[in-house]
Design a protein around this motif. Structure first.
Motif, mmCIF file in Angstrom:
data_model
loop_
_atom_site.group_PDB
_atom_site.id
_atom_site.type_symbol
_atom_site.label_atom_id
_atom_site.label_comp_id
_atom_site.label_asym_id
_atom_site.label_seq_id
_atom_site.Cartn_x
_atom_site.Cartn_y
_atom_site.Cartn_z
ATOM 1 N N UNK A 1 0.853 -1.193 0.000
ATOM 2 C CA UNK A 1 0.000 0.000 0.000
ATOM 3 C C UNK A 1 0.885 1.238 0.000
ATOM 4 N N UNK A 2 0.519 2.225 -0.800
ATOM 5 C CA UNK A 2 1.266 3.478 -0.746
ATOM 6 C C UNK A 2 1.040 4.130 0.620
ATOM 7 N N UNK A 3 1.991 4.940 1.044
ATOM 8 C CA UNK A 3 1.924 5.483 2.410
ATOM 9 C C UNK A 3 0.686 6.362 2.588
ATOM 10 N N UNK A 4 0.276 7.061 1.544
ATOM 11 C CA UNK A 4 -0.903 7.909 1.657
ATOM 12 C C UNK A 4 -2.153 7.124 1.986
ATOM 13 N N UNK A 5 -2.353 5.988 1.320
ATOM 14 C CA UNK A 5 -3.537 5.164 1.584
ATOM 15 C C UNK A 5 -3.511 4.584 2.993
ATOM 16 N N UNK A 6 -2.310 4.291 3.514
ATOM 17 C CA UNK A 6 -2.226 3.773 4.876
ATOM 18 C C UNK A 6 -2.632 4.837 5.896
ATOM 19 N N UNK A 7 -2.331 6.085 5.598
ATOM 20 C CA UNK A 7 -2.754 7.176 6.477
ATOM 21 C C UNK A 7 -4.265 7.391 6.365
ATOM 22 N N UNK A 8 -4.786 7.306 5.146
ATOM 23 C CA UNK A 8 -6.227 7.502 4.912
ATOM 24 C C UNK A 8 -7.049 6.472 5.685
ATOM 25 N N UNK A 9 -6.563 5.239 5.786
ATOM 26 C CA UNK A 9 -7.295 4.197 6.521
ATOM 27 C C UNK A 9 -7.660 4.653 7.923
ATOM 28 N N UNK A 10 -6.670 5.134 8.653
ATOM 29 C CA UNK A 10 -6.917 5.582 10.025
ATOM 30 C C UNK A 10 -7.841 6.773 10.093
ATOM 31 N N UNK A 11 -7.683 7.708 9.160
ATOM 32 C CA UNK A 11 -8.527 8.907 9.156
ATOM 33 C C UNK A 11 -9.989 8.535 8.935
ATOM 34 N N UNK A 12 -10.242 7.652 7.990
ATOM 35 C CA UNK A 12 -11.633 7.281 7.678
ATOM 36 C C UNK A 12 -12.255 6.480 8.812
ATOM 37 N N UNK A 13 -11.458 5.598 9.442
ATOM 38 C CA UNK A 13 -12.030 4.765 10.509
ATOM 39 C C UNK A 13 -12.322 5.586 11.764
ATOM 40 N N UNK A 14 -11.354 6.421 12.176
ATOM 41 C CA UNK A 14 -11.495 7.114 13.458
ATOM 42 C C UNK A 14 -12.142 8.491 13.342
ATOM 43 N N UNK A 15 -12.042 9.137 12.163
ATOM 44 C CA UNK A 15 -12.630 10.465 12.032
ATOM 45 C C UNK A 15 -13.861 10.483 11.144
ATOM 46 N N UNK A 16 -14.159 9.365 10.462
ATOM 47 C CA UNK A 16 -15.387 9.238 9.680
ATOM 48 C C UNK A 16 -15.451 10.121 8.452
ATOM 49 N N UNK A 17 -14.317 10.511 7.911
ATOM 50 C CA UNK A 17 -14.315 11.375 6.725
ATOM 51 C C UNK A 17 -14.470 10.552 5.449
ATOM 52 N N UNK A 18 -14.990 11.196 4.384
ATOM 53 C CA UNK A 18 -15.028 10.573 3.080
ATOM 54 C C UNK A 18 -13.630 10.499 2.477
ATOM 55 N N UNK A 19 -13.536 9.773 1.348
ATOM 56 C CA UNK A 19 -12.212 9.536 0.786
ATOM 57 C C UNK A 19 -11.528 10.838 0.366
#
Length: 566
Positions: free
Chosen positions: A109-127
Protein backbone atom coordinates in the motif's frame (compact mmCIF):
# COMPACT_ATOMS: atom_id res chain seq x y z
CA UNK A 1 -1.03 14.06 39.44
CA UNK A 2 -4.15 16.18 39.11
CA UNK A 3 -3.77 17.01 35.40
CA UNK A 4 -2.88 13.45 34.36
CA UNK A 5 -4.42 12.24 31.13
CA UNK A 6 -3.23 8.69 31.89
CA UNK A 7 -2.76 7.07 35.29
CA UNK A 8 -1.42 3.57 35.83
CA UNK A 9 -1.88 2.04 39.28
CA UNK A 10 -0.26 -1.18 40.52
CA UNK A 11 -0.32 -2.77 37.06
CA UNK A 12 0.72 -6.43 37.11
CA UNK A 13 1.19 -8.63 34.04
CA UNK A 14 2.01 -12.34 34.30
CA UNK A 15 2.86 -15.08 31.84
CA UNK A 16 1.45 -18.54 32.42
CA UNK A 17 3.21 -21.65 31.10
CA UNK A 18 1.40 -24.79 32.16
CA UNK A 19 0.84 -24.62 35.89
CA UNK A 20 3.59 -22.09 36.43
CA UNK A 21 3.41 -18.31 36.22
CA UNK A 22 5.99 -15.55 36.19
CA UNK A 23 5.51 -11.85 36.83
CA UNK A 24 6.70 -9.65 33.94
CA UNK A 25 5.24 -6.30 35.04
CA UNK A 26 5.31 -6.00 38.81
CA UNK A 27 3.02 -3.42 40.40
CA UNK A 28 3.94 -0.44 38.18
CA UNK A 29 2.36 2.94 38.93
CA UNK A 30 2.95 6.13 36.93
CA UNK A 31 1.18 9.20 35.56
CA UNK A 32 1.33 11.02 32.23
CA UNK A 33 0.30 14.67 32.21
CA UNK A 34 -1.34 16.48 29.31
CA UNK A 35 1.31 17.70 26.89
CA UNK A 36 4.08 15.92 28.80
CA UNK A 37 6.92 13.87 27.32
CA UNK A 38 7.74 10.94 29.62
CA UNK A 39 10.95 9.02 28.94
CA UNK A 40 10.70 5.32 29.78
CA UNK A 41 14.20 3.86 30.02
CA UNK A 42 15.80 0.55 30.94
CA UNK A 43 17.71 -2.31 29.38
CA UNK A 44 16.29 -4.98 27.07
CA UNK A 45 13.85 -7.22 28.92
CA UNK A 46 13.05 -4.63 31.58
CA UNK A 47 9.40 -4.52 30.52
CA UNK A 48 9.25 -1.10 28.81
CA UNK A 49 7.55 -2.22 25.61
CA UNK A 50 5.33 -4.76 27.41
CA UNK A 51 4.12 -2.05 29.76
CA UNK A 52 3.15 0.18 26.85
CA UNK A 53 1.45 -2.66 24.98
CA UNK A 54 -0.49 -3.38 28.15
CA UNK A 55 -1.82 0.19 28.12
CA UNK A 56 -3.76 -0.61 24.91
CA UNK A 57 -4.22 -4.30 25.80
CA UNK A 58 -2.19 -5.57 22.87
CA UNK A 59 -0.20 -8.23 24.69
CA UNK A 60 2.07 -10.20 22.33
CA UNK A 61 0.88 -13.66 23.45
CA UNK A 62 -2.28 -15.30 24.78
CA UNK A 63 -0.21 -16.65 27.67
CA UNK A 64 0.18 -13.10 29.02
CA UNK A 65 -2.60 -11.56 31.06
CA UNK A 66 -3.17 -8.43 33.13
CA UNK A 67 -3.54 -9.87 36.63
CA UNK A 68 -4.15 -6.68 38.59
CA UNK A 69 -4.12 -2.92 38.70
CA UNK A 70 -5.83 -0.11 36.80
CA UNK A 71 -5.15 1.87 33.61
CA UNK A 72 -7.12 5.09 33.79
CA UNK A 73 -7.46 7.11 30.59
CA UNK A 74 -9.23 10.36 31.50
CA UNK A 75 -11.02 8.45 34.25
CA UNK A 76 -12.02 5.38 32.19
CA UNK A 77 -10.51 2.08 33.30
CA UNK A 78 -9.08 0.36 30.22
CA UNK A 79 -8.45 -2.87 32.13
CA UNK A 80 -12.21 -3.50 32.37
CA UNK A 81 -13.19 -1.91 29.03
CA UNK A 82 -14.80 -4.18 26.42
CA UNK A 83 -13.16 -4.89 23.08
CA UNK A 84 -15.41 -2.47 21.15
CA UNK A 85 -14.26 0.39 23.38
CA UNK A 86 -10.62 -0.69 23.04
CA UNK A 87 -10.93 -0.56 19.24
CA UNK A 88 -11.76 3.13 19.59
CA UNK A 89 -8.94 3.71 22.09
CA UNK A 90 -6.26 2.05 19.94
CA UNK A 91 -5.15 4.64 17.46
CA UNK A 92 -8.03 7.00 18.17
CA UNK A 93 -6.84 8.03 21.63
CA UNK A 94 -3.51 6.23 22.06
CA UNK A 95 -1.30 5.89 18.99
CA UNK A 96 1.91 3.88 18.69
CA UNK A 97 5.01 4.17 16.54
CA UNK A 98 7.53 1.37 16.47
CA UNK A 99 11.27 0.88 16.23
CA UNK A 100 11.25 -0.79 12.82
CA UNK A 101 8.87 1.02 10.44
CA UNK A 102 9.57 -1.48 7.65
CA UNK A 103 7.86 -4.22 9.68
CA UNK A 104 4.81 -2.08 10.50
CA UNK A 105 4.11 -0.39 7.17
CA UNK A 106 2.17 -2.37 4.56
CA UNK A 107 4.60 -2.95 1.66
CA UNK A 108 1.82 -3.22 -0.95
CA UNK A 109 0.00 0.00 0.00
CA UNK A 110 1.27 3.48 -0.75
CA UNK A 111 1.92 5.48 2.41
CA UNK A 112 -0.90 7.91 1.66
CA UNK A 113 -3.54 5.16 1.58
CA UNK A 114 -2.23 3.77 4.88
CA UNK A 115 -2.75 7.18 6.48
CA UNK A 116 -6.23 7.50 4.91
CA UNK A 117 -7.29 4.20 6.52
CA UNK A 118 -6.92 5.58 10.03
CA UNK A 119 -8.53 8.91 9.16
CA UNK A 120 -11.63 7.28 7.68
CA UNK A 121 -12.03 4.77 10.51
CA UNK A 122 -11.50 7.11 13.46
CA UNK A 123 -12.63 10.46 12.03
CA UNK A 124 -15.39 9.24 9.68
CA UNK A 125 -14.32 11.38 6.72
CA UNK A 126 -15.03 10.57 3.08
CA UNK A 127 -12.21 9.54 0.79
CA UNK A 128 -11.64 12.99 -0.74
CA UNK A 129 -11.52 14.77 2.62
CA UNK A 130 -9.40 11.97 4.11
CA UNK A 131 -6.91 12.26 1.26
CA UNK A 132 -6.61 16.01 1.79
CA UNK A 133 -6.06 15.44 5.53
CA UNK A 134 -3.45 12.73 4.81
CA UNK A 135 -1.50 15.11 2.54
CA UNK A 136 -1.66 17.75 5.29
CA UNK A 137 -0.26 15.25 7.84
CA UNK A 138 2.54 14.24 5.45
CA UNK A 139 3.50 17.90 5.31
CA UNK A 140 3.40 18.15 9.12
CA UNK A 141 5.86 15.28 9.53
CA UNK A 142 8.35 16.79 7.10
CA UNK A 143 7.63 15.25 3.68
CA UNK A 144 8.58 17.70 0.90
CA UNK A 145 5.92 17.87 -1.82
CA UNK A 146 3.49 15.70 0.20
CA UNK A 147 0.97 15.43 -2.66
CA UNK A 148 3.60 13.64 -4.76
CA UNK A 149 4.95 11.55 -1.85
CA UNK A 150 1.39 10.36 -1.06
CA UNK A 151 1.50 7.76 -3.83
CA UNK A 152 4.94 6.33 -3.03
CA UNK A 153 5.53 3.00 -1.31
CA UNK A 154 7.57 2.35 1.88
CA UNK A 155 10.47 0.72 0.02
CA UNK A 156 10.98 3.92 -1.97
CA UNK A 157 11.97 5.88 1.15
CA UNK A 158 15.02 5.92 3.37
CA UNK A 159 14.85 4.68 6.97
CA UNK A 160 14.33 8.18 8.31
CA UNK A 161 11.50 8.95 5.91
CA UNK A 162 9.85 5.57 6.62
CA UNK A 163 9.89 6.48 10.31
CA UNK A 164 8.20 9.78 9.43
CA UNK A 165 5.57 7.82 7.49
CA UNK A 166 5.03 5.61 10.55
CA UNK A 167 4.50 8.72 12.68
CA UNK A 168 2.06 10.05 10.07
CA UNK A 169 0.04 6.82 10.25
CA UNK A 170 -0.14 7.14 14.04
CA UNK A 171 -1.20 10.80 13.79
CA UNK A 172 -3.90 9.97 11.23
CA UNK A 173 -6.15 8.79 14.05
CA UNK A 174 -5.69 12.14 15.87
CA UNK A 175 -4.64 10.54 19.19
CA UNK A 176 -4.25 12.30 22.53
CA UNK A 177 -1.29 10.11 23.55
CA UNK A 178 1.55 8.92 21.35
CA UNK A 179 3.69 5.96 22.44
CA UNK A 180 7.04 5.98 20.61
CA UNK A 181 8.79 2.64 21.09
CA UNK A 182 12.53 3.09 20.35
CA UNK A 183 11.71 5.25 17.28
CA UNK A 184 15.33 6.28 16.64
CA UNK A 185 17.41 3.29 17.79
CA UNK A 186 18.46 2.04 14.35
CA UNK A 187 18.80 5.51 12.77
CA UNK A 188 22.02 7.42 12.33
CA UNK A 189 22.68 10.43 14.51
CA UNK A 190 21.53 13.08 12.03
CA UNK A 191 18.26 11.32 11.16
CA UNK A 192 17.69 10.62 14.86
CA UNK A 193 17.92 14.34 15.55
CA UNK A 194 15.36 15.03 12.80
CA UNK A 195 12.86 12.53 14.23
CA UNK A 196 13.30 13.78 17.79
CA UNK A 197 12.85 17.39 16.72
CA UNK A 198 9.75 16.33 14.78
CA UNK A 199 8.23 14.68 17.88
CA UNK A 200 8.88 17.82 19.94
CA UNK A 201 7.29 20.01 17.26
CA UNK A 202 4.23 17.73 17.14
CA UNK A 203 3.92 17.90 20.92
CA UNK A 204 3.92 21.69 20.75
CA UNK A 205 1.57 22.02 17.77
CA UNK A 206 -0.94 19.28 18.68
CA UNK A 207 -0.68 19.22 22.46
CA UNK A 208 0.23 15.54 22.39
CA UNK A 209 1.28 13.60 25.45
CA UNK A 210 4.19 11.32 24.54
CA UNK A 211 5.69 8.24 26.14
CA UNK A 212 9.17 7.86 24.62
CA UNK A 213 10.66 4.40 25.13
CA UNK A 214 14.42 4.45 24.70
CA UNK A 215 17.66 3.09 26.07
CA UNK A 216 19.58 6.30 25.29
CA UNK A 217 19.70 8.68 28.23
CA UNK A 218 21.05 11.34 25.88
CA UNK A 219 17.72 11.24 24.03
CA UNK A 220 15.59 11.57 27.16
CA UNK A 221 17.87 14.29 28.58
CA UNK A 222 17.20 16.53 25.59
CA UNK A 223 13.56 15.73 24.83
CA UNK A 224 11.66 14.53 27.92
CA UNK A 225 10.12 16.35 30.87
CA UNK A 226 10.25 13.39 33.24
CA UNK A 227 12.07 10.05 33.30
CA UNK A 228 10.84 6.68 34.56
CA UNK A 229 13.41 3.91 34.97
CA UNK A 230 12.39 0.24 34.68
CA UNK A 231 14.29 -2.89 35.60
CA UNK A 232 13.07 -6.51 35.67
CA UNK A 233 9.45 -5.41 35.33
CA UNK A 234 9.55 -2.91 38.17
CA UNK A 235 9.61 0.87 38.15
CA UNK A 236 12.69 1.56 40.25
CA UNK A 237 12.81 5.36 39.99
CA UNK A 238 11.00 8.27 38.39
CA UNK A 239 11.23 12.04 38.54
CA UNK A 240 11.94 15.28 36.73
CA UNK A 241 14.80 14.75 34.29
CA UNK A 242 17.14 17.36 35.77
CA UNK A 243 16.63 16.03 39.29
CA UNK A 244 17.01 12.39 38.30
CA UNK A 245 20.07 12.90 36.09
CA UNK A 246 21.80 15.13 38.64
CA UNK A 247 21.06 13.02 41.71
CA UNK A 248 19.92 9.46 40.84
CA UNK A 249 18.74 7.52 43.89
CA UNK A 250 18.65 3.92 42.67
CA UNK A 251 21.92 2.03 41.96
CA UNK A 252 20.56 0.85 38.61
CA UNK A 253 19.91 4.44 37.50
CA UNK A 254 23.47 5.30 38.51
CA UNK A 255 24.67 2.37 36.39
CA UNK A 256 22.63 3.54 33.36
CA UNK A 257 24.02 7.05 33.60
CA UNK A 258 27.54 5.73 34.02
CA UNK A 259 27.17 3.55 30.92
CA UNK A 260 26.20 6.43 28.66
CA UNK A 261 28.96 6.91 26.05
CA UNK A 262 28.35 10.64 25.61
CA UNK A 263 29.41 11.45 29.16
CA UNK A 264 32.48 13.69 29.27
CA UNK A 265 35.41 11.44 30.01
CA UNK A 266 39.15 11.14 29.54
CA UNK A 267 38.87 8.96 26.48
CA UNK A 268 42.61 8.46 26.29
CA UNK A 269 42.36 6.23 29.37
CA UNK A 270 40.01 3.96 27.46
CA UNK A 271 42.34 3.48 24.53
CA UNK A 272 44.66 0.47 24.24
CA UNK A 273 47.68 2.67 24.90
CA UNK A 274 50.08 -0.24 25.10
CA UNK A 275 49.38 -0.79 21.42
CA UNK A 276 49.57 2.91 20.49
CA UNK A 277 52.87 3.44 22.27
CA UNK A 278 54.50 0.29 20.90
CA UNK A 279 57.86 1.35 19.44
CA UNK A 280 57.72 -1.29 16.72
CA UNK A 281 56.51 0.22 13.40
CA UNK A 282 53.09 -1.00 12.38
CA UNK A 283 52.56 -2.68 9.04
CA UNK A 284 49.35 -2.21 7.04
CA UNK A 285 47.04 -5.21 7.15
CA UNK A 286 44.48 -3.68 4.80
CA UNK A 287 45.22 -1.22 2.00
CA UNK A 288 42.56 0.42 -0.15
CA UNK A 289 43.60 2.47 -3.17
CA UNK A 290 41.18 4.66 -5.17
CA UNK A 291 38.28 2.25 -4.63
CA UNK A 292 35.06 2.71 -6.61
CA UNK A 293 31.88 0.68 -6.23
CA UNK A 294 29.04 1.39 -8.68
CA UNK A 295 25.61 -0.19 -8.96
CA UNK A 296 23.38 -0.19 -12.06
CA UNK A 297 19.93 1.32 -11.61
CA UNK A 298 17.03 1.69 -14.01
CA UNK A 299 17.19 0.54 -17.58
CA UNK A 300 15.13 -2.14 -19.21
CA UNK A 301 13.06 -2.89 -22.27
CA UNK A 302 11.00 0.33 -22.16
CA UNK A 303 12.90 2.60 -19.81
CA UNK A 304 15.94 3.30 -21.97
CA UNK A 305 19.61 3.14 -21.03
CA UNK A 306 20.61 2.00 -17.59
CA UNK A 307 22.58 4.36 -15.40
CA UNK A 308 24.82 3.75 -12.43
CA UNK A 309 25.11 5.22 -8.97
CA UNK A 310 28.42 5.46 -7.14
CA UNK A 311 28.17 4.07 -3.62
CA UNK A 312 31.92 4.41 -3.01
CA UNK A 313 33.89 7.09 -4.86
CA UNK A 314 37.67 6.96 -4.93
CA UNK A 315 38.27 5.85 -1.33
CA UNK A 316 41.89 5.30 -0.23
CA UNK A 317 42.68 4.01 3.23
CA UNK A 318 45.30 2.08 5.20
CA UNK A 319 44.47 0.03 8.29
CA UNK A 320 47.46 -1.04 10.36
CA UNK A 321 47.86 -4.34 12.20
CA UNK A 322 46.34 -4.19 15.65
CA UNK A 323 44.66 -0.86 14.96
CA UNK A 324 41.07 0.01 15.90
CA UNK A 325 39.47 2.24 13.26
CA UNK A 326 35.97 3.69 13.41
CA UNK A 327 34.05 4.42 10.20
CA UNK A 328 31.19 6.86 10.69
CA UNK A 329 28.63 8.63 8.54
CA UNK A 330 24.89 8.77 8.08
CA UNK A 331 22.80 6.18 6.26
CA UNK A 332 23.74 5.96 2.60
CA UNK A 333 27.25 7.34 3.09
CA UNK A 334 28.82 4.10 1.81
CA UNK A 335 30.14 2.63 5.09
CA UNK A 336 28.67 -0.86 4.74
CA UNK A 337 29.33 -0.99 0.98
CA UNK A 338 32.98 -0.20 1.65
CA UNK A 339 33.14 -2.96 4.27
CA UNK A 340 31.57 -5.53 1.93
CA UNK A 341 33.96 -4.54 -0.85
CA UNK A 342 36.90 -5.04 1.52
CA UNK A 343 35.80 -8.63 2.11
CA UNK A 344 35.07 -9.38 -1.54
CA UNK A 345 31.31 -9.58 -0.91
CA UNK A 346 30.53 -6.68 -3.25
CA UNK A 347 32.09 -6.36 -6.74
CA UNK A 348 34.72 -3.63 -7.10
CA UNK A 349 34.25 -1.32 -10.09
CA UNK A 350 37.73 0.22 -9.96
CA UNK A 351 40.70 0.49 -7.63
CA UNK A 352 42.44 -2.04 -5.42
CA UNK A 353 41.96 -3.77 -2.07
CA UNK A 354 45.01 -5.51 -0.63
CA UNK A 355 44.72 -7.78 2.41
CA UNK A 356 47.99 -8.68 4.11
CA UNK A 357 49.92 -8.26 0.87
CA UNK A 358 47.46 -10.08 -1.41
CA UNK A 359 45.51 -7.91 -3.89
CA UNK A 360 41.82 -8.78 -4.19
CA UNK A 361 41.55 -7.46 -7.73
CA UNK A 362 44.76 -9.08 -9.05
CA UNK A 363 44.84 -12.37 -7.09
CA UNK A 364 41.14 -12.79 -6.42
CA UNK A 365 41.07 -16.53 -5.68
CA UNK A 366 44.01 -16.38 -3.26
CA UNK A 367 42.79 -13.17 -1.63
CA UNK A 368 39.26 -14.52 -1.13
CA UNK A 369 40.63 -17.71 0.44
CA UNK A 370 42.70 -15.66 2.88
CA UNK A 371 39.82 -13.33 3.67
CA UNK A 372 37.49 -16.28 4.41
CA UNK A 373 40.08 -17.75 6.78
CA UNK A 374 41.57 -14.60 8.32
CA UNK A 375 38.77 -12.01 8.40
CA UNK A 376 35.27 -12.06 9.89
CA UNK A 377 32.24 -9.81 10.21
CA UNK A 378 29.86 -9.03 13.07
CA UNK A 379 26.45 -7.78 11.92
CA UNK A 380 23.92 -5.23 13.17
CA UNK A 381 20.94 -7.51 13.85
CA UNK A 382 22.07 -10.19 16.29
CA UNK A 383 18.93 -12.30 15.84
CA UNK A 384 18.82 -12.43 12.03
CA UNK A 385 22.58 -12.99 11.85
CA UNK A 386 22.29 -16.34 13.67
CA UNK A 387 20.71 -19.54 12.35
CA UNK A 388 17.52 -19.99 14.42
CA UNK A 389 17.58 -23.77 13.91
CA UNK A 390 21.04 -24.32 15.39
CA UNK A 391 22.19 -24.11 18.96
CA UNK A 392 25.09 -21.78 19.62
CA UNK A 393 27.37 -24.80 20.03
CA UNK A 394 26.27 -26.26 16.70
CA UNK A 395 26.80 -22.91 14.98
CA UNK A 396 30.31 -22.51 16.37
CA UNK A 397 31.14 -26.14 15.61
CA UNK A 398 30.06 -25.67 12.00
CA UNK A 399 32.44 -22.71 11.56
CA UNK A 400 35.31 -24.60 13.22
CA UNK A 401 34.82 -27.64 10.98
CA UNK A 402 34.69 -25.52 7.80
CA UNK A 403 37.80 -23.56 8.79
CA UNK A 404 39.72 -26.77 9.54
CA UNK A 405 42.07 -25.06 11.98
CA UNK A 406 40.99 -27.19 14.97
CA UNK A 407 41.06 -30.98 15.14
CA UNK A 408 37.59 -32.53 15.26
CA UNK A 409 38.21 -34.01 18.70
CA UNK A 410 39.17 -30.57 20.05
CA UNK A 411 36.10 -28.72 18.74
CA UNK A 412 34.01 -29.05 21.97
CA UNK A 413 36.90 -27.63 23.99
CA UNK A 414 37.35 -24.76 21.52
CA UNK A 415 33.60 -23.96 21.68
CA UNK A 416 33.92 -23.60 25.46
CA UNK A 417 36.97 -21.36 25.01
CA UNK A 418 35.09 -19.12 22.57
CA UNK A 419 32.13 -18.79 24.95
CA UNK A 420 34.57 -17.90 27.74
CA UNK A 421 36.20 -15.25 25.53
CA UNK A 422 32.91 -13.43 24.90
CA UNK A 423 31.61 -13.74 28.45
CA UNK A 424 28.86 -16.33 27.90
CA UNK A 425 28.27 -19.23 30.26
CA UNK A 426 29.14 -22.56 28.71
CA UNK A 427 25.55 -23.74 28.99
CA UNK A 428 24.75 -21.32 26.13
CA UNK A 429 26.25 -23.93 23.79
CA UNK A 430 22.94 -25.83 24.19
CA UNK A 431 20.69 -22.81 23.66
CA UNK A 432 19.13 -21.42 20.48
CA UNK A 433 18.98 -17.70 19.61
CA UNK A 434 15.26 -17.36 20.39
CA UNK A 435 15.94 -18.10 24.06
CA UNK A 436 18.61 -15.39 24.33
CA UNK A 437 18.58 -11.62 24.70
CA UNK A 438 19.91 -9.25 22.04
CA UNK A 439 23.15 -8.71 23.93
CA UNK A 440 23.68 -12.45 24.40
CA UNK A 441 23.02 -13.07 20.69
CA UNK A 442 25.53 -10.37 19.77
CA UNK A 443 28.15 -12.00 22.01
CA UNK A 444 27.43 -15.27 20.21
CA UNK A 445 27.92 -13.46 16.90
CA UNK A 446 31.30 -12.19 18.11
CA UNK A 447 32.21 -15.73 19.20
CA UNK A 448 31.37 -16.94 15.69
CA UNK A 449 33.67 -14.28 14.24
CA UNK A 450 36.46 -15.34 16.63
CA UNK A 451 35.99 -18.97 15.60
CA UNK A 452 37.65 -18.02 12.31
CA UNK A 453 40.76 -17.10 14.34
CA UNK A 454 40.83 -13.82 12.42
CA UNK A 455 43.40 -11.12 11.98
CA UNK A 456 40.65 -8.63 11.04
CA UNK A 457 37.12 -8.17 12.37
CA UNK A 458 34.67 -5.79 10.71
CA UNK A 459 31.83 -4.87 13.09
CA UNK A 460 28.98 -3.34 11.07
CA UNK A 461 26.65 -1.34 13.35
CA UNK A 462 26.87 -4.23 15.83
CA UNK A 463 25.61 -2.25 18.85
CA UNK A 464 22.99 -0.09 17.12
CA UNK A 465 19.99 -2.13 18.32
CA UNK A 466 21.28 -2.79 21.86
CA UNK A 467 20.47 -0.87 25.02
CA UNK A 468 23.09 1.38 26.56
CA UNK A 469 24.27 -1.00 29.28
CA UNK A 470 24.69 -3.86 26.79
CA UNK A 471 26.41 -1.49 24.35
CA UNK A 472 28.92 -0.63 27.06
CA UNK A 473 29.53 -4.36 27.70
CA UNK A 474 30.05 -5.14 23.99
CA UNK A 475 32.41 -2.17 23.57
CA UNK A 476 34.37 -3.27 26.64
CA UNK A 477 34.52 -6.80 25.19
CA UNK A 478 35.92 -5.51 21.88
CA UNK A 479 38.47 -3.42 23.76
CA UNK A 480 39.59 -6.47 25.75
CA UNK A 481 39.71 -8.77 22.71
CA UNK A 482 41.72 -6.36 20.55
CA UNK A 483 44.26 -5.87 23.34
CA UNK A 484 44.52 -9.58 24.22
CA UNK A 485 44.53 -11.04 20.70
CA UNK A 486 46.13 -8.16 18.74
CA UNK A 487 43.05 -8.05 16.51
CA UNK A 488 42.58 -5.37 13.89
CA UNK A 489 39.09 -3.91 14.25
CA UNK A 490 37.05 -1.87 11.77
CA UNK A 491 34.11 -0.54 13.76
CA UNK A 492 31.29 0.86 11.60
CA UNK A 493 28.78 2.91 13.56
CA UNK A 494 26.45 5.87 13.49
CA UNK A 495 27.00 6.45 17.23
CA UNK A 496 29.99 8.76 17.27
CA UNK A 497 30.24 8.71 21.05
CA UNK A 498 30.97 4.97 21.04
CA UNK A 499 33.55 5.40 18.28
CA UNK A 500 35.21 8.13 20.29
CA UNK A 501 35.50 5.85 23.31
CA UNK A 502 36.61 2.68 21.50
CA UNK A 503 38.69 3.61 18.48
CA UNK A 504 42.14 5.08 17.97
CA UNK A 505 41.36 6.57 14.58
CA UNK A 506 38.14 7.68 12.90
CA UNK A 507 37.19 7.87 9.22
CA UNK A 508 34.22 10.08 8.28
CA UNK A 509 32.31 9.19 5.10
CA UNK A 510 29.80 11.31 3.23
CA UNK A 511 28.13 10.35 -0.05
CA UNK A 512 30.65 7.63 -0.77
CA UNK A 513 33.78 9.65 -0.04
CA UNK A 514 36.10 10.05 2.93
CA UNK A 515 35.80 13.70 3.94
CA UNK A 516 37.95 13.52 7.08
CA UNK A 517 40.13 11.07 8.97
CA UNK A 518 42.58 11.17 11.81
CA UNK A 519 43.13 10.33 15.49
CA UNK A 520 39.81 10.34 17.38
CA UNK A 521 40.91 12.99 19.84
CA UNK A 522 41.93 15.40 17.06
CA UNK A 523 38.84 14.83 14.89
CA UNK A 524 36.31 15.10 17.72
CA UNK A 525 37.94 18.09 19.37
CA UNK A 526 38.86 19.99 16.20
CA UNK A 527 36.75 18.79 13.23
CA UNK A 528 37.98 20.27 9.95
CA UNK A 529 35.04 19.41 7.68
CA UNK A 530 31.58 20.99 8.16
CA UNK A 531 29.91 17.58 7.83
CA UNK A 532 32.02 16.17 10.67
CA UNK A 533 31.10 19.17 12.81
CA UNK A 534 27.41 18.56 12.01
CA UNK A 535 27.64 14.90 13.02
CA UNK A 536 29.32 15.76 16.30
CA UNK A 537 26.80 18.52 17.05
CA UNK A 538 23.93 16.03 16.56
CA UNK A 539 25.15 13.57 19.22
CA UNK A 540 22.49 13.45 21.98
CA UNK A 541 24.21 14.61 25.15
CA UNK A 542 23.20 13.56 28.64
CA UNK A 543 23.34 17.20 29.69
CA UNK A 544 19.67 18.38 29.66
CA UNK A 545 20.79 21.99 29.17
CA UNK A 546 22.32 21.24 25.77
CA UNK A 547 19.83 21.91 22.93
CA UNK A 548 18.83 19.03 20.71
CA UNK A 549 20.15 20.76 17.58
CA UNK A 550 22.40 23.75 17.19
CA UNK A 551 24.06 25.78 14.46
CA UNK A 552 25.33 23.82 11.50
CA UNK A 553 23.66 20.63 12.71
CA UNK A 554 20.21 22.21 12.42
CA UNK A 555 21.01 23.37 8.88
CA UNK A 556 22.24 19.89 7.94
CA UNK A 557 19.06 18.33 9.35
CA UNK A 558 16.79 20.51 7.25
CA UNK A 559 18.84 19.84 4.12
CA UNK A 560 18.79 16.13 4.88
CA UNK A 561 14.99 15.94 4.73
CA UNK A 562 14.95 17.06 1.12
CA UNK A 563 17.91 14.89 0.16
CA UNK A 564 16.35 11.69 1.55
CA UNK A 565 13.02 12.13 -0.18
CA UNK A 566 14.44 13.11 -3.57
Amino acid sequence: MSDAILSVRDLTVKVRIGDDSRTLIDGVSLDLARGEVLGLVGESGSGKSLLCRSLVRLLPSSTLTIEGGDILLEGRNLVTADEAEMLEVRGGEIGMIFQNPTSHLDPVMCVGDQIVEGIRYHQGLGHKAARATAIEILGQVGFPDPARQYARYPHEFSGGMRQRAMIAVALSCNPKILIADEPTTALDVTIQAQILRLLMDLRDSRGLSIILITHDLGVVAQTCDRIAVMRAGKLVEQGLKRTLLAAPQHPYTVQLIGSHPSLPADTTSLMPTEEIDDERPRQPLLEIDDLHVRFPVGGGLFSGRARTISAVKGVSLQVMRGETVGIVGESGSGKSTLARAMLGLTPISAGHVTFDGTALTLQRKTALYRLRHEAAMVFQDPYNALNPRLTIGEMLGEVLRVQGKVATADIPLRINELLDLVGLEREFARRKPRSMSGGQCQRAGIARALAVDPKLIIADECVAALDVTIQAQIVALFRELTARMNLTLLFIAHDLAIVRNLCERVVVMYRGEIVEEGPCEAVFNRPQHPYTAALISAIPDIDPEKPLLSGIAAQRMDAGIVRQAS
